[in-house]
Write a protein that holds these residues in place. Structure first.
Motif, mmCIF file in Angstrom:
data_model
loop_
_atom_site.group_PDB
_atom_site.id
_atom_site.type_symbol
_atom_site.label_atom_id
_atom_site.label_comp_id
_atom_site.label_asym_id
_atom_site.label_seq_id
_atom_site.Cartn_x
_atom_site.Cartn_y
_atom_site.Cartn_z
ATOM 1 N N ARG A 52 102.412 12.215 -72.697
ATOM 2 C CA ARG A 52 101.694 13.246 -71.937
ATOM 3 C C ARG A 52 102.169 13.294 -70.487
ATOM 4 O O ARG A 52 102.295 14.369 -69.903
ATOM 5 N N VAL A 77 105.568 15.293 -69.876
ATOM 6 C CA VAL A 77 105.663 16.745 -70.028
ATOM 7 C C VAL A 77 106.032 17.457 -68.728
ATOM 8 O O VAL A 77 106.916 18.330 -68.725
ATOM 9 N N ASN A 105 102.083 22.314 -73.205
ATOM 10 C CA ASN A 105 100.992 21.515 -73.773
ATOM 11 C C ASN A 105 100.445 22.138 -75.050
ATOM 12 O O ASN A 105 100.103 21.428 -76.006
ATOM 13 N N TYR A 157 95.841 26.803 -80.483
ATOM 14 C CA TYR A 157 97.084 26.382 -79.837
ATOM 15 C C TYR A 157 98.105 27.521 -79.804
ATOM 16 O O TYR A 157 98.802 27.719 -78.801
ATOM 17 N N SER A 195 99.535 29.128 -76.341
ATOM 18 C CA SER A 195 100.968 29.063 -76.021
ATOM 19 C C SER A 195 101.494 30.408 -75.537
ATOM 20 O O SER A 195 102.516 30.472 -74.843
ATOM 21 N N ASP A 226 91.883 20.382 -75.211
ATOM 22 C CA ASP A 226 93.115 19.595 -75.179
ATOM 23 C C ASP A 226 94.110 20.171 -74.169
ATOM 24 O O ASP A 226 94.628 19.455 -73.303
ATOM 25 N N VAL A 227 94.363 21.468 -74.262
ATOM 26 C CA VAL A 227 95.353 22.093 -73.366
ATOM 27 C C VAL A 227 94.860 22.067 -71.922
ATOM 28 O O VAL A 227 95.628 21.729 -70.994
ATOM 29 N N ASN A 238 94.764 18.341 -70.386
ATOM 30 C CA ASN A 238 96.114 17.836 -70.119
ATOM 31 C C ASN A 238 96.749 18.552 -68.931
ATOM 32 O O ASN A 238 97.337 17.918 -68.041
ATOM 33 N N THR A 239 96.621 19.879 -68.888
ATOM 34 C CA THR A 239 97.247 20.642 -67.808
ATOM 35 C C THR A 239 96.593 20.332 -66.470
ATOM 36 O O THR A 239 97.290 20.167 -65.449
ATOM 37 N N GLN A 289 97.789 16.923 -65.300
ATOM 38 C CA GLN A 289 99.205 16.961 -64.912
ATOM 39 C C GLN A 289 99.410 17.655 -63.574
ATOM 40 O O GLN A 289 100.364 17.332 -62.844
#
Length: 385
Positions: free
Chosen positions: A108, A111, A124, A253, A257, A311-312, A315-316, A319
């Protein structure tokens, strides 16, 4: 390369876990042994999360991921050769799971080094999509391969999948983290925990995530009971209802995307908390209506959409907010805490399920998750670090 490695590795994980669960259930005849296998694979790694993150922030992440895949290939290979007694099996599964726990924060954290800043959300989302499809394919592959290869053969396939993943990872560029200072492993773990405690936005994200999982982690167990006892469906319908979440995840997802870069990640995170929790609440509330199975399928697919958003977005956000030198530790500590919250949810939710029924459990779990989402949204709206 990271997409391919993650997909192959996750498919192998899901494949071997089905084989091991069936092996333990058949060889011991004890549900407790199967539960211990799941705890060794899911809960034990959360105990070493701070150190796993410290490793991800100390060493070249590409080399670390390759090493983790090789360790997992070795442990699964040993299990395939020996098919050991249950206690040695649990120890080997725990070793494999700890190696996986080190791999996850490193992957992770890698990325942002592999995709441009404007493509972070899409990256992600694609990782999530590949992972979800792999996890869905794992049990199907197990069903197809077990009659032909047996337990040892399926485990050998999993060991080979880790070797293929390691080979793909060698194609990545060097991924050395930008270290703030060289620290011992123990001190590095403490630094990661301290950062999580001090950084307000990161702390709120972590607490909100854990609160939602603590409320709703029991949902899959309750859904099985709902299908069998309340809806009185067969095994095939129960499996279909469980698969609805995977369908929602895949759709979520895929959608993110394409359009995720246009969305505000904080709003997406809170919406994900709320939608995933509301899916459980509405599942319980509409469990007795006409065509209840179809309604439950739709609600659980909606829950999958919410989980993809969580989740997306999480994580984003991390990050973007967390310095590269601390990113592995933050991811490891977050998902370690989430794993511990899920384990507590299994226990508390199981007690509630025994004391009441599946619809009540889902309503209580969903309502608690919606409340946690609201509190998290208010806390994040006050100030963003």
């Amino acid at each position: 390369m990271l997409l391919g490695a993650r997909g192959i590795s996750y498919a192998g994980d899901a494949l071997s876990m089905v084989a091991l669960m069936l092996h333990v259930a058949t060889s011991t005849g004890q549900a407790l042994a199967v539960a211990a296998l799941l705890l060794a694979g899911d809960f034990v790694p959360s105990l070493v999360a701070p150190f796993a993150g410290a490793l991800a922030d100390r060493f070249d992440r590409r080399r670390l991921m390759i090493a983790c895949e090789l360790v997992q290939a070795l442990t699964i290979g040993v299990i395939a050769l020996l098919l050991p007694s249950v206690w040695l099996l649990l120890a080997l599964v725990a070793v494999r799971a700890v190696a996986g726990q080190v791999f996850q924060p490193a992957s992770r954290a890698a990325v942002p080094s592999l995709v441009p800043a404007e493509g972070l959300v899409a990256g992600n989302a694609r990782l999530g999509l590949v992972t979800n499809v792999a996890e869905l394919a794992g049990p199907l592959l197990a069903a197809a391969l077990l009659p032909w290869l047996g337990t040892r053969g399926v485990l050998a396939v999993d060991a080979a999948s880790f070797l293929v993943s390691a080979a793909l990872l060698t194609r990545l560029p060097r991924l050395a983290p930008v270290a703030l200072e060289v620290e011992s492993l123990w001190r590095g773990a403490r630094t990661g925990l301290g950062y999580l405690a001090r950084h307000r936005t990161v702390r709120v994200v972590a607490l909100g995530f854990c609160a939602v999982v603590l409320c709703t982690g029991v949902d899959d167990v309750a859904l099985v009971v709902l299908a069998k006892e309340e809806l009185r469906t067969g095994d095939s319908v129960a499996a279909l209802l469980l698969g609805a979440v995977g369908l929602g995840l895949t759709a979520g997802y895929a959608l993110l995307s394409k359009v995720g870069d246009r969305l505000h990640m904080t709003a997406l995170l809170v919406a994900g908390f709320a939608v995933s929790s509301a899916g459980n609440l509405l599942t319980g509330a509409f469990a007795h209506v006409m065509w209840a199975a179809a309604v439950v399928f739709a609600m659980q697919a909606g829950r999958g959409l919410g989980i993809a958003a969580i989740d997306v977005a999480s994580n984003t956000l991390l990050q973007r907010l967390v310095p590269d030198a601390l990113l592995g530790r933050v991811f490891a500590n977050l998902y370690g805490a989430v794993g511990a919250s899920a384990a507590l949810s299994y226990v508390g939710g199981g007690l509630l399920l025994d004391a009441t029924d599946a619809p009540t459990t889902l309503i209580v779990a969903g309502a608690g998750g919606v409340l946690a989402a609201a509190v998290t949204g208010i806390a994040l709206a006050r100030r963003v670090d």
